[in-house]
Scaffold this motif. Structure first.
Motif, mmCIF file in Angstrom:
data_model
loop_
_atom_site.group_PDB
_atom_site.id
_atom_site.type_symbol
_atom_site.label_atom_id
_atom_site.label_comp_id
_atom_site.label_asym_id
_atom_site.label_seq_id
_atom_site.Cartn_x
_atom_site.Cartn_y
_atom_site.Cartn_z
ATOM 1 N N UNK A 151 0.978 -1.137 0.003
ATOM 2 C CA UNK A 151 0.028 -0.022 0.013
ATOM 3 C C UNK A 151 0.954 1.141 0.035
ATOM 4 N N UNK A 152 0.380 2.264 0.720
ATOM 5 C CA UNK A 152 1.298 3.573 0.674
ATOM 6 C C UNK A 152 0.596 4.502 1.768
ATOM 7 N N UNK A 153 1.518 5.384 2.096
ATOM 8 C CA UNK A 153 0.991 6.357 3.202
ATOM 9 C C UNK A 153 0.004 7.330 2.387
ATOM 10 N N UNK A 154 0.242 7.425 0.957
ATOM 11 C CA UNK A 154 -0.786 8.292 0.174
ATOM 12 C C UNK A 154 -2.008 7.814 0.419
ATOM 13 N N UNK A 155 -2.546 6.645 0.939
ATOM 14 C CA UNK A 155 -3.864 6.344 1.273
ATOM 15 C C UNK A 155 -4.970 7.452 1.838
ATOM 16 N N UNK A 156 -4.020 8.176 2.657
ATOM 17 C CA UNK A 156 -4.460 9.221 3.354
ATOM 18 C C UNK A 156 -4.899 10.480 2.704
ATOM 19 N N UNK A 157 -4.569 10.348 1.571
ATOM 20 C CA UNK A 157 -4.865 11.415 0.495
ATOM 21 C C UNK A 157 -6.263 11.130 -0.271
ATOM 22 N N UNK A 158 -6.754 9.689 0.163
ATOM 23 C CA UNK A 158 -7.845 9.454 -0.649
ATOM 24 C C UNK A 158 -8.998 10.239 -0.660
ATOM 25 N N UNK A 159 -9.323 10.930 0.525
ATOM 26 C CA UNK A 159 -10.612 11.396 0.582
ATOM 27 C C UNK A 159 -11.560 10.179 0.928
ATOM 28 N N UNK A 160 -12.772 10.539 0.411
ATOM 29 C CA UNK A 160 -13.857 9.639 0.559
ATOM 30 C C UNK A 160 -13.987 8.725 -0.632
ATOM 31 N N UNK A 278 11.540 -1.217 9.212
ATOM 32 C CA UNK A 278 10.213 -1.602 9.470
ATOM 33 C C UNK A 278 9.381 -1.903 11.028
ATOM 34 N N UNK A 279 8.424 -1.470 11.083
ATOM 35 C CA UNK A 279 7.560 -1.818 12.140
ATOM 36 C C UNK A 279 6.148 -1.707 11.941
ATOM 37 N N UNK A 280 5.259 -2.258 12.890
ATOM 38 C CA UNK A 280 3.826 -2.050 12.747
ATOM 39 C C UNK A 280 3.342 -0.619 12.794
ATOM 40 N N UNK A 281 2.740 -0.206 11.733
ATOM 41 C CA UNK A 281 2.020 1.366 11.782
ATOM 42 C C UNK A 281 0.534 1.088 11.681
ATOM 43 N N UNK A 282 0.031 2.450 11.582
ATOM 44 C CA UNK A 282 -1.340 2.506 11.542
ATOM 45 C C UNK A 282 -2.003 3.113 10.296
ATOM 46 N N UNK A 283 -3.160 2.438 9.746
ATOM 47 C CA UNK A 283 -3.804 3.259 8.558
ATOM 48 C C UNK A 283 -5.081 4.003 9.343
ATOM 49 N N UNK A 284 -5.687 4.772 8.210
ATOM 50 C CA UNK A 284 -6.626 5.583 8.701
ATOM 51 C C UNK A 284 -7.948 4.754 9.132
ATOM 52 N N UNK A 285 -8.754 5.648 9.900
ATOM 53 C CA UNK A 285 -9.938 4.920 10.338
ATOM 54 C C UNK A 285 -10.926 4.243 9.180
ATOM 55 N N UNK A 286 -10.861 5.248 7.936
ATOM 56 C CA UNK A 286 -11.569 4.633 6.611
ATOM 57 C C UNK A 286 -11.151 3.407 6.465
ATOM 58 N N UNK A 287 -9.863 3.068 6.048
ATOM 59 C CA UNK A 287 -9.363 1.876 5.967
ATOM 60 C C UNK A 287 -9.895 0.731 6.707
ATOM 61 N N UNK A 288 -10.543 0.976 7.988
ATOM 62 C CA UNK A 288 -11.001 -0.029 8.733
ATOM 63 C C UNK A 288 -12.363 0.059 8.850
ATOM 64 N N UNK A 289 -13.096 0.514 7.906
ATOM 65 C CA UNK A 289 -14.637 0.725 7.804
ATOM 66 C C UNK A 289 -15.199 -0.906 7.439
ATOM 67 N N UNK A 290 -15.730 -1.814 7.981
ATOM 68 C CA UNK A 290 -15.924 -2.972 7.686
ATOM 69 C C UNK A 290 -16.964 -2.977 6.475
ATOM 70 N N UNK A 291 -17.866 -2.218 6.762
ATOM 71 C CA UNK A 291 -19.170 -2.019 5.676
ATOM 72 C C UNK A 291 -18.646 -1.613 4.184
#
Length: 310
Positions: A151-160, A278-291
């Protein structure tokens, strides 16, 4: 005593393991292939340009005595090519230990794949979704097998994420947002795949991102930006960019570290996750939206025609 930082020297013996790596002829994919081959894995470099793939394989063979490296023609912008590659692997291999979904396109002008998908979502997500679905039956019986998606840290630029318009048919195209959405989709796919695998298989799904790495894709992205952006980037580059062999470490750790758990996400440990070990990092809340994950999965099945053996 603090644990030493994880490096390529921590990769355990890979003898007897089969690794399929997309986009392995250059950048992060090449460095990943080189290290795994050096540790004894049988590496399949799945690449769009077979000639470039063969030259990359020859470089690894020259550096690594006894390297077992082969080239597989794969164009992630074509479902027909993806199906052909999967059929070839089924015909020539009995199982796959590692599928590393590494290949991608970055900040491209609007374009479409052979199947009419917007290019960035088509290659980065839908192509890998289809490939994984077509190869998963070769992984499920294999102890310790892993699907690693870059993936990429750029997932934070995705918006909706517009799940009703993945292919940008009704929105004004924004190549930065389109890339971010494709990388957000990579994470949503990984988390949903892990949930579907959990308790049913020894296979796990993991994600990684390379931070700011000196690769052909990143250089092309900068060269296509504004003069001001290029000038600013030249100043901050030493703080944000690391060599490709360092950028490959999160992928390698996600692929081989025995302590890795399904659904984890690895990235660099430095400033803004742009460089480091490398270490475990976090992604945005949007990425964890199961629906949203389930909806993306359903749309991806509809668009690609690929269902998973789960």
């Amino acid at each position: 005593m603090a644990r030493a930082r994880w490096t390529a020297h921590d990769v355990p013996d890979q003898q007897g393991r089969v690794a399929v790596i997309t986009g392995a002829n250059t950048g992060i994919g090449f460095e990943t292939a080189r290290v795994l081959a050096g540790c004894g894995a049988s590496v399949i470099m799945a690449v769009r340009d077979a000639d470039r793939g063969k030259r990359a394989a020859a470089r690894i063979a020259a550096d690594v005595s006894g390297a077992d490296v082969s080239v597989l023609r794969l164009d992630l912008a074509s479902l027909a090519s993806i199906r052909s590659a999967a059929e070839e692997l089924h015909a020539t291999r009995s199982g796959i230990d590692l599928l590393i979904n590494n290949a991608g396109v970055m900040y491209t002008p609007y374009g479409t794949t052979a199947d009419g998908f917007e290019l960035q979502i088509g290659v980065n997500h839908l192509g890998h979704f289809a490939l994984t679905g077509l190869l998963l039956d070769m992984m499920l019986p294999v102890p310790g097998s892993r699907v690693v998606t870059v993936a990429s840290a750029a997932h934070r630029q995705a918006g909706t994420m517009n799940l009703d318009d993945l292919n940008w048919r009704h929105e004004t195209y924004d190549r930065t947002a389109a890339y971010g959405r494709s990388k957000l989709a990579n994470l949503m796919f990984t988390y949903d795949l892990q949930r579907r695998l959990s308790g049913r298989s020894q296979t796990i799904a993991v994600a990684a991102h390379p931070g700011g790495s000196d690769t052909g894709g990143s250089r092309r992205a900068v060269s296509g930006s504004s003069r001001l952006h290029r000038a600013v980037f030249a100043v901050v580059r030493p703080l944000l960019i690391q060599p490709a062999h360092m950028g490959a470490l999160p992928t390698l750790r996600a692929a081989v570290d025995p302590s890795v758990q399904g659904g984890q996400y690895y990235g660099p440990d430095g400033l803004a996750e742009s460089r480091g070990h490398p270490k475990v990092v976090r992604s945005t809340a949007r990425s964890h939206d199961q629906a949203a994950q389930r909806r993306l999965w359903s749309v991806s099945e509809e668009l690609t025609g690929v269902t998973f053996p789960l």
